[in-house]
Design an enzyme around this catalytic site. Structure first.
Site, PDB file in Angstrom:
ATOM      1  CG  ASP A 295      -1.991   0.994   1.325  1.00  0.00           C
ATOM      2  OD1 ASP A 295      -2.714   1.038   0.310  1.00  0.00           O
ATOM      3  OD2 ASP A 295      -1.987   1.853   2.206  1.00  0.00           O
TER       4      ASP A 295
ATOM      5  CD  GLU B  60      -1.855   2.252  -3.749  1.00  0.00           C
ATOM      6  OE1 GLU B  60      -3.194   3.008  -3.968  1.00  0.00           O
ATOM      7  OE2 GLU B  60      -1.429   2.549  -2.457  1.00  0.00           O
TER       8      GLU B  60
END
Ligand code: NOJ
Ligand code: CA
Length: 441
Positions: free
Chosen positions: A182, A229
């Site tokens: 993330d 990401e």
């Protein structure tokens, strides 16, 4: 190399115990479906205990499973059962920030980024206001790139690095085969906290963290995969391949479904990736309007064209649960909105329709998606399965071929993919192409 990743948004995939919340046994119960679809890997959205201010992206314990989803045992069972079908399981790792309820926030304040006053102009992605929150106990401000309940970790602190080394090993030891990382571009901040967003994210020092993680991954056979990401512009994307195996291509997702927008992105990506590196294409995720809505506007043929593209380009394709059916954004009335973001992301997170009756969901946490496209009688699903099966016949590399406007033709080894990206019948090399039709020649 390359493969098909399937993103499971656990809360909305399959509910095994009727509490209205998708869970790990629910995923295990649908492994036949995923095997038949032909996916290689499941990427699970965050599984950890979380107060759910940001639906799992505010982690309170990195080594446990949220009780809504089951127990650690259920995850072990899922990993083993998926593995028996040659399906890998990847987790979502959230190293940029924790929940403010994570014990570290109270016990190890030095793990976070603090300042006496508001030191700069950095703003929070969720509030749009200053990214610095005053803390009564400490009488200082802490940094939060996202919600105030998501304090950013201080990646200059060696102990933070050590903690995550252990977290990685904890999951690799349990058979996890990779991580989606993330906010992979955001972990480390300018040491001097200078003004400007370029000092808050995309710092070059982040690569050192991934170099170290690769070393840890290298202790395992087969080596687990690290996918970032990487929410950055295309020119900045390739730097992340220094130490990540895969960097998600957001410019592709964000483009219009238009050959003149998408083709240059694919061409640039393929020409700038070093040898042996693989691109990652996707048209949906839990943060963006689904491709069936955003790209296809509900049109089945256009959605199939988008699937054709995703699944015939080289490298990795990610299907977000429901993409294989042409699932559209759900309708979530204002009084059922649960997300903190503006605009809220609930429409792309609504429960997965397994049947037309939708009876598999009792009082779901979000209103169930429209069931007119469902897993039981979808007309799009068989097409997706075929595309995935056919991928194996495609050769390596990518080369754009000459074509008329609106047509996208490319060579994949000795095969040629041709996609009519218009709503009218077209011709290519003597072949007639229906509107939005893709063919492999
Ligand atoms: C990206 C995640 O995909 C999104 O859902 C989350 O809100 C932010 N990162 C913060 O963790
Ligand atoms: Ca449940």
């Amino acid at each position: 190399m390359g493969g098909v990743l399937y993103q499971v948004y656990i809360r909305s995939f399959a509910d095994s115990n009727g509490d209205g919340i998708g869970d790990l046994p629910g995923i295990a119960a649908h492994l036949d479906y995923l095997t038949e679809l032909g996916v290689d890997t499941l990427w699970l959205s965050p599984v950890h205990p979380s107060p759910n201010v940001d639906w799992g992206y505010d982690v309170a314990d990195y080594r446990a499973v949220h009780p809504d989803y089951g127990m650690l045992d259920d995850l072990d069972t899922l990993i083993a059962a998926a593995g028996a079908r040659s399906i890998d399981v990847w987790l979502d790792l959230v190293p940029n920030h924790t929940s403010d309820r994570h014990p570290w926030f109270g016990d190890r304040p030095e793990y976070y980024v603090w300042s006496e006053g508001i030191p700069n102009d950095w703003t929070s992605i969720f509030t749009g206001k200053t990214a610095w929150q005053y803390d009564q106990t400490r009488r200082q401000y802490y940094l939060h790139q996202f919600a105030p309940e998501q304090p950013d970790l201080d990646w200059w602190n060696a102990s933070v690095r050590n903690e995550f080394d252990d977290i990685l090993r904890f999951w690799f030891n349990r058979g996890v085969q990779g991580f989606r990382i993330d906010v992979a571009h955001g972990l480390i901040k300018d040491r001097r906290l200078r003004d400007g967003v370029r000092y808050m994210r995309e710092r070059p020092e982040v690569h050192e963290i991934y170099r170290r993680w690769q070393e840890i991954a290298g202790e395992y056979i087969p080596k687990p995969t690290l996918m970032g990401e990487t929410y950055v512009t295309l020119d900045k994307l390739f730097a992340y391949y220094a130490h990540l195996d895969l960097a998600q291509n957001f410019p592709f997702l964000r483009a219009e479904f238009d050959v003149d927008e998408l083709r240059p992105i694919v061409e640039t990506t393929m020409s700038r990736l070093s040898k042996g590196r693989e691109p990652v294409w996707f048209g949906s995720n839990h943060d963006h309007s689904r491709m069936a809505t955003r790209w296809a506007g509900g049109d089945e043929r256009k959605h199939k064209a988008a699937l054709f593209l995703l699944l015939t380009l080289p490298g990795y394709a990610i299907l977000y649960q429901g993409d294989e059916l042409g699932l559209e954004d759900g309708h979530v009335p204002a009084d059922r909105i649960l997300d903190l973001a503006d605009p809220p992301r609930d429409p792309e997170r609504t429960p997965f329709p397994w049947t037309r009756s939708g009876e598999e969901w009792r009082n779901p946490w979000l209103p169930a998606a429209d069931t007119s496209r469902n897993a039981a009688d979808s007309t799009i699903l068989p097409y997706t399965r075929e595309l995935i099966a056919q991928r194996k016949e495609l050769g390596g590399g990518y080369r754009t071929l000459d074509s008329a406007p609106g047509i996208w033709a490319y060579a994949r080894g000795d095969k040629t993919c041709v996609l009519n990206m218009t709503g009218t019948t077209a011709r290519h090399d003597g072949h007639v192409l229906e509107p939005w039709q893709g063919v492999v020649l």
